[in-house]
Design an enzyme around this catalytic site. Structure first.
Site, PDB file in Angstrom:
ATOM      1  N   ARG A  37       0.820  -1.212   0.000  1.00  0.00           N
ATOM      2  CA  ARG A  37       0.000   0.000   0.000  1.00  0.00           C
ATOM      3  C   ARG A  37       0.855   1.263   0.000  1.00  0.00           C
ATOM      4  O   ARG A  37       0.450   2.294  -0.545  1.00  0.00           O
ATOM      5  CB  ARG A  37      -0.931   0.004   1.206  1.00  0.00           C
ATOM      6  CG  ARG A  37      -2.045  -1.005   1.011  1.00  0.00           C
ATOM      7  CD  ARG A  37      -2.990  -1.022   2.166  1.00  0.00           C
ATOM      8  NE  ARG A  37      -4.162  -1.804   1.816  1.00  0.00           N
ATOM      9  CZ  ARG A  37      -5.051  -2.232   2.684  1.00  0.00           C
ATOM     10  NH1 ARG A  37      -4.910  -1.962   3.973  1.00  0.00           N
ATOM     11  NH2 ARG A  37      -6.077  -2.925   2.276  1.00  0.00           N
ATOM     12  N   LYS A 199     -22.643 -14.436   0.722  1.00  0.00           N
ATOM     13  CA  LYS A 199     -24.041 -14.059   0.945  1.00  0.00           C
ATOM     14  C   LYS A 199     -24.653 -13.233  -0.174  1.00  0.00           C
ATOM     15  O   LYS A 199     -24.064 -12.261  -0.627  1.00  0.00           O
ATOM     16  CB  LYS A 199     -24.144 -13.255   2.244  1.00  0.00           C
ATOM     17  CG  LYS A 199     -24.008 -14.123   3.481  1.00  0.00           C
ATOM     18  CD  LYS A 199     -24.203 -13.302   4.740  1.00  0.00           C
ATOM     19  CE  LYS A 199     -25.682 -13.038   4.996  1.00  0.00           C
ATOM     20  NZ  LYS A 199     -25.875 -12.174   6.178  1.00  0.00           N
ATOM     21  N   GLY A 352     -10.798  -7.409  -2.135  1.00  0.00           N
ATOM     22  CA  GLY A 352     -11.128  -8.522  -1.255  1.00  0.00           C
ATOM     23  C   GLY A 352     -10.610  -9.856  -1.749  1.00  0.00           C
ATOM     24  O   GLY A 352      -9.513  -9.960  -2.293  1.00  0.00           O
ATOM     25  N   GLY A 375     -14.665  -2.929   0.109  1.00  0.00           N
ATOM     26  CA  GLY A 375     -15.956  -2.295   0.400  1.00  0.00           C
ATOM     27  C   GLY A 375     -16.236  -1.139  -0.549  1.00  0.00           C
ATOM     28  O   GLY A 375     -17.349  -0.986  -1.054  1.00  0.00           O
TER      29      GLY A 375
HETATM   30  P1  AMP Z   1     -17.625 -12.688   0.456  1.00  0.00           P
HETATM   31  O1  AMP Z   1     -16.915 -12.004   1.575  1.00  0.00           O
HETATM   32  O2  AMP Z   1     -19.105 -12.570   0.501  1.00  0.00           O
HETATM   33  O3  AMP Z   1     -17.040 -12.336  -0.916  1.00  0.00           O
HETATM   34  O4  AMP Z   1     -17.379 -14.238   0.662  1.00  0.00           O
HETATM   35  C1  AMP Z   1     -16.121 -14.808   0.618  1.00  0.00           C
HETATM   36  C2  AMP Z   1     -16.176 -16.133   1.317  1.00  0.00           C
HETATM   37  O5  AMP Z   1     -17.167 -16.927   0.725  1.00  0.00           O
HETATM   38  C3  AMP Z   1     -14.891 -16.898   1.244  1.00  0.00           C
HETATM   39  O6  AMP Z   1     -14.326 -16.989   2.513  1.00  0.00           O
HETATM   40  C4  AMP Z   1     -15.323 -18.260   0.721  1.00  0.00           C
HETATM   41  O7  AMP Z   1     -14.736 -19.331   1.415  1.00  0.00           O
HETATM   42  C5  AMP Z   1     -16.818 -18.258   0.960  1.00  0.00           C
HETATM   43  N1  AMP Z   1     -17.497 -19.172   0.061  1.00  0.00           N
HETATM   44  C6  AMP Z   1     -17.450 -19.204  -1.276  1.00  0.00           C
HETATM   45  N2  AMP Z   1     -18.146 -20.244  -1.747  1.00  0.00           N
HETATM   46  C7  AMP Z   1     -18.653 -20.906  -0.691  1.00  0.00           C
HETATM   47  C8  AMP Z   1     -19.456 -22.055  -0.537  1.00  0.00           C
HETATM   48  N3  AMP Z   1     -19.844 -22.755  -1.586  1.00  0.00           N
HETATM   49  N4  AMP Z   1     -19.784 -22.440   0.710  1.00  0.00           N
HETATM   50  C9  AMP Z   1     -19.379 -21.732   1.763  1.00  0.00           C
HETATM   51  N5  AMP Z   1     -18.615 -20.633   1.692  1.00  0.00           N
HETATM   52  C10 AMP Z   1     -18.260 -20.217   0.472  1.00  0.00           C
END
Ligand code: AMP
Length: 395
Positions: A37, A199, A352, A375
């Protein structure tokens, strides 16, 4: 409305307050363990040095929550800056406001740097307290915003100070806004948006906004199972965002209405448990067995997604395709990263997890742009106004 950048103002001999993102990791010895950074701020910092500005750098580091906690001191950053800029005089102020900071700012000569102590040692920073913002602004004559990672927050140093000084963007923020802005406003087509991660609820805004603009929407990762549920599939123990089932239905209907091609995984790697070494197999997405959980996209899906990505002229990707932290379930994320690397169009990786996956797999140099703010890039892709951008002067 285009915002003024650092090249639109005369900086020679001026005290310039630059909000940078020096929220860097420190090792047990208290040294900077990853200076990416700091290196990323160099185009703006070097431009200011070369153009004779008197530079005042400020940032937060960690979460001291408004208290002076010495383990979050910016002092190690000053040492790292000195190593990166051996010919530049760099001083450090042990508080970001107050007499010492004022004296050191006033003593700056052209091309010199003053680094201020952690902004978040003061509660006024995150509260965007006008009195704190005014004090900070009083050190300088021009404000440059260059910390994309915090630009979606209305804090004193990211937005508040702009009320008291001419306010422009630095090169880092300028690049983020130009590339992502162009992709959203005037994309080369086909435009493929890829969303993954855990999510649906976290990404509703992004999906809705991108649905209005893209030609193909790819949904993978943990989010996909909520769509499967909405389609009437059984998903075993896979991740489910139960409150978003209706929303998934709405999004599918909207995609249809708009003529956007929605690609969901046709096959899924399912595991008996959520573990790195869990027994696993690949099944059709409509046949996920009870008590098993989907942890990655299957081989046919990898090929399907990769084909759409390779043919695209614009790609925006945010969120992994599976639990990529476990090597056995990282193939989907790796396949998407590889296809993005092979795509000859504009490829934009939201911050991310997808950004770290791309870097870890060695594809970083093959992407057009990897956003420096998780974010912030999500909020930008949602079409939201970012307070730290809104606060800057228009051209
Ligand atoms: P996000 O912060 O919403 O982008 O989510 C990232 C996280 O989603 C990572 O830590 C992944 O391990 C998790 N993830 C992705 N696919 C799956 C899945 N099929 N089941 C559970 N966790 C998941």
């Amino acid at each position: 409305m285009a915002k003024k950048t650092v090249t639109d103002v005369a900086v020679q001999g001026k005290r310039v307050l630059v909000r940078v993102d020096y929220n860097v990791p420190l090792n047990e010895k208290g040294e900077v363990s990853d200076d990416k950074r700091i290196v990323a701020s160099m185009p703006t910092v070097k431009y200011l040095i070369e153009n004779g500005a008197r530079i005042i750098l400020c940032s937060h580091l960690g979460r001291p929550k408004g208290e002076r906690k010495i383990e979050f001191s910016m002092k190690p950053v000053a040492d790292r800056l000195a190593a990166l800029l051996p010919d530049v005089k760099i001083t450090f102020a042990s508080d970001c406001i107050g007499e010492e900071a004022k004296e050191k700012a006033a003593a700056l000569q052209d091309g010199e740097i003053l680094l201020l102590e952690n902004l978040r040692f003061h509660k006024g920073e995150e509260k965007n307290d006008p009195a704190f913002a005014k004090e900070l602004a009083s050190l300088a004559e021009i404000y440059v915003s260059d910390a994309f990672g915090t630009v979606h927050r209305a804090h004193a140093s990211t937005a508040g100070v702009a009320a008291y000084l001419p306010a422009v963007s630095g090169f880092l923020i300028g690049k983020e806004l130009d590339i992502m802005g162009e992709a959203l406003e005037n994309p080369q087509r086909p435009f493929v948006a890829i969303l993954g991660g855990a999510k649906v609820a976290d990404k509703i805004g992004v999906i809705k906004n991108l649905l209005k603009k893209c030609d193909t929407l790819i949904v993978g990762g943990g989010m996909a199972y909520t769509f499967f549920k909405a389609m009437g599939y059984e998903i075993g123990d896979s991740l489910l965002d139960a409150e978003s089932i209706d929303l998934a239905k709405e999004l599918m209907a909207e995609a249809k209405e708009r003529g956007v091609k929605l690609l969901l995984p046709i096959d899924t790697v399912v595991a008996e448990t959520f573990a790195a070494d869990a027994p696993h197999k690949t099944v059709k997405s409509s046949e996920i067995p009870a008590n098993w959980q989907g942890l990655d996209i299957g081989e046919e899906t990898r090929a399907l997604f990769a084909e759409a990505i390779r043919k695209a002229k614009t790609v925006i990707w945010n969120g992994p395709m599976g639990v990529f932290e476990f090597p056995a379930f990282a193939k989907g994320t790796a396949a998407v990263a590889e296809a993005c690397a092979e795509c000859e169009g504009t490829t934009i990786i939201g911050g991310g997890d997808s950004a770290s996956a791309v870097k870890k797999l060695g594809y970083a140099a093959k992407m057009t742009h990897i956003s420096t703010g998780g974010g912030a890039s999500l909020e930008f892709l949602e079409g939201k106004v970012l307070p730290g951008v809104a606060a800057l002067n228009n051209k």
